[in-house]
Write an enzyme that holds these catalytic residues in place. Sequence first.
Site, short mmCIF file in Angstrom:
data_model
loop_
_atom_site.label_atom_id
_atom_site.label_comp_id
_atom_site.label_asym_id
_atom_site.label_seq_id
_atom_site.Cartn_x
_atom_site.Cartn_y
_atom_site.Cartn_z
N HIS A 155 0.97 -1.24 -0.04
CA HIS A 155 0.14 0.05 -0.21
C HIS A 155 1.12 1.52 -0.40
CE1 HIS A 155 -3.56 2.84 1.38
NE2 HIS A 155 -2.18 3.31 2.11
N GLU A 156 1.94 1.24 0.44
CA GLU A 156 3.11 2.18 0.65
C GLU A 156 3.65 2.82 -0.23
OE1 GLU A 156 1.67 4.61 3.20
OE2 GLU A 156 0.86 3.07 4.29
N ASP A 166 -4.59 7.59 -1.33
CA ASP A 166 -5.93 6.98 -0.47
C ASP A 166 -7.22 6.76 -1.46
OD1 ASP A 166 -3.47 5.66 1.45
OD2 ASP A 166 -4.15 7.49 2.12
#
Length: 921
Positions: A155-156, A166
Amino acid sequence: MGLFRALASLLVLHLLQGSDASLVQLNENGYEDVIIAIDPAVPEDGEIIERIKDMVTTASTYLFEATEKRFFFKNVSILIPETWEGNPQYRRPKHESYKHADVIVAPPTIPGQDEPYTRQFTECGEKAEYIHFTPNFVLGKNQSEYGPSGRLLVHEWAHLRWGVFDEYNEDQPFYLSKSKKIEATRCSTGISGTNSVYQCQAGSCVTRRCRMDSTTKLYEKDCQFFPDKDQVEKASIMFMQSIDSVVEFCNEKNHNQEAPSLQNLKCNFRSIWEIIRESEDFSRALPMTGPPSPPVFSLLRISERIVCLVLDKSGSMGGYNRLNRMNQAAKHFLLQTVENGSWVGMVQFDSSASIRSDLIQIRSNSERDTLVNSLPTQAIGGTSICSGIRQAFEVIRKAASQLDGSEIVLLTDGEDSTANACIDEVKESGIIIHLIALGPSAEQVVIQMSNETGGNHFYASDNAENNGLIDAFAALASENAGFSQKSIQLESKGLTLTTDAWMNGTVIIDSTVGKDTFFLVTWTAQPPSISLWDPSGAPTAGFTQDTASQMAYLSIPENAQVGTWTYSLQAKANSETLTITVNSRAANSAVPPITVSAKMNKDTSSFPSPMIVYAEVQQGYVPILGANVTAIIESNSGNTEVLELLDNGAGADAFKDDGVYSRYFTGYSENGRYSLKVRAHAETNSTMRSSKHPRSRAAYIPGWVVNGEIEGNPPRPEADENTETVLENFSRTASGSAFVVSGFTNTQSSDPYPPSQITDLNATPEGEEIILTWTAPGEDFDVGTVQRYIIRISGSMIDLRDNFDDALQVNTTDLFPKEANSEETFTFKPGNIPEENATHIFIAIQSVDKSNLTSKVSNIAQVALFIPEEDPSPDENSSSGVNVFTVVLSVVVSIVVVSIILSTIICVIKKKNSSRPGTRL
């Protein structure tokens, strides 16, 4: 004080990194040279290294599947601090440093908040700065709140590598959908769950249905979306990768364009997968047929700094007072900047090279003085850069078993056609080259050496008044030193004066600095009269005068008095150029000092392409808001452009109040190198330290719905906005790396720059009207005043985005644009929307300048045309714990709504078949 202790360790990694700071390369689908750095304040724990390996290994497989078998992690370096004990497995780093870290493992930014996040302040599709994980997170202590660490790393990584955002929004967790219902902000909408208020007290928890807020027409503040534990939906990783079924990014087919997510706002309603597909990585990677190999890890431990000055003393250094200015700057570096414990050597070169000093470890002023006395004294001969570099190799090899991680500070002013001869040697050596280019003719090839070895590149013109040479040397503090060791520049200023003219000013020493405070004054003709008063008004004497080098300096013993110091310099010769530089170090090893860092968004630009200046003002990793920040950009020939940088979330500034101050730079005056310097200062009660949650962070899991019941997590620690602390006065200066401009021509007569895009358009319904607010753009990006605005509305967001010119136009006859960066407000009454079944009015703006150049279409604001339906789910109360509550829901009062569609008032003009697109309202 506890906040400061937690922040103190973070500053060791605090260098403003750009996308160009990362050393990551994509090679045959695998990411190489990924750097994960452990902060020195993290207590030694071998388990952290093992957990990092597990996290990356798991992430590699997850990333590979999520990107349709395209990307994986091939090799990763774990950077271990010098504060940890040595180990036979550890090697000395080569080009790897904290500056280049892609992931840092450090104490939390705010104590008790272990949220993982990515430092991201650039636009959609642009690489971010770094990922921050806490030791607790890496050790698996927060898995219930954030999910498995490997999945979260992916995700990061998407934030970091591909510049996506996001797909949840804690500021706007719900929205009004086309289905006339309140929906949770998420992607995809196939993620099922329950909207509920879940509250716990004294071991007892209560669940109830969310109530609608009569003002916002959305759910109340405490309402949260609880996803079902068992799902079948595969997207999206940028919403909540912790859901077991989620293994994909949202694409064109399942992307939720209605949701007020940051991804929609920043990426023009495009899906995550569309942005990834447009990346350079994607264009270089075809899907693999087999599984990827597991990551290979290197354990690298920071060790003592080794640096060799390689100084040009060729004949051209005799002009423009260059040799003397070089020695002034080098003395400042040796007396103040370089840290105790460092090993320093010196080489001089012209057509050949010679050793001025072997490596000496700096333990006291005695070693510093020895090195100062070794500086070159005569400018003569040709220029052989490779001779100087090779001689530096020999100096380092005499005292060190290997060159890996050692640094060369190379200053040169001349061209050298033979410099290509040692590029391969430099690349293979493991050494880092920092280049200081003096004057317009300094060799271009060395820029390549600097870039490819992870070094810095600075430029100083022959205009001594700008103090660029001293600034460049002052910026070369160790990238791996702790914050308490680093020299921080408080002031750097110069002025050309005539006989008996005065250069007066003040320097603020705030409570975060004051140790080893160092005042340096230089001149070009005769020693000036120097007067210095401390904050109490007492005169301060004791300057050491070095007439041969045309400089005088004073070191304040212990910690300098906090407050405003005042100086007066009186010129004693005609056309005298005086400069003053003030540096200091952290006053307290437990309190990080306020810092400013500067960079451009890229190293090179071709006219008329604009560039963006970024300056980051922080204390530790906490943003400093409300500072006055100015960029000074100087060209080859000394032309200077001054820009006020802003943290207003408009124009070049991506996010408001994140401590990053930005501005477009379009003031090109010639081709060649440009230098960058930034000043930041605060006046009484004007600045504060923010403690808000960082953006681009992992979604906190409030809990799960299991068999119809909510299994909640403890509430997420909230950032207390009341802890925003008003700061005392301070001043800082910092130099950024040089950049190069090409393609400029003075014959350019047309206007090449349109207004900047409006990115903060907001729409608020009020009775029969809609109130729009936004930040005014400028005639040229964010400078000047635009001629007019074009406002259009539509019932379809996609039609407005893709066919703006065909949408219904609002009458803006009475709207007179304000100067750039002013707040604009405009109120209008909308008419009927041509689209059938429209549920919202969507609004966007274009700006037009005097040359009839138009900006990009703004972000799209929206207003709902309906009152949302009540939640059809039964009114249920459930509880867990010792006590059982009965919660009585209050009756939602019906709201009388006046429709904003006023067909009886507004005359709607149907679209005409005219040559000009759009219809005016």
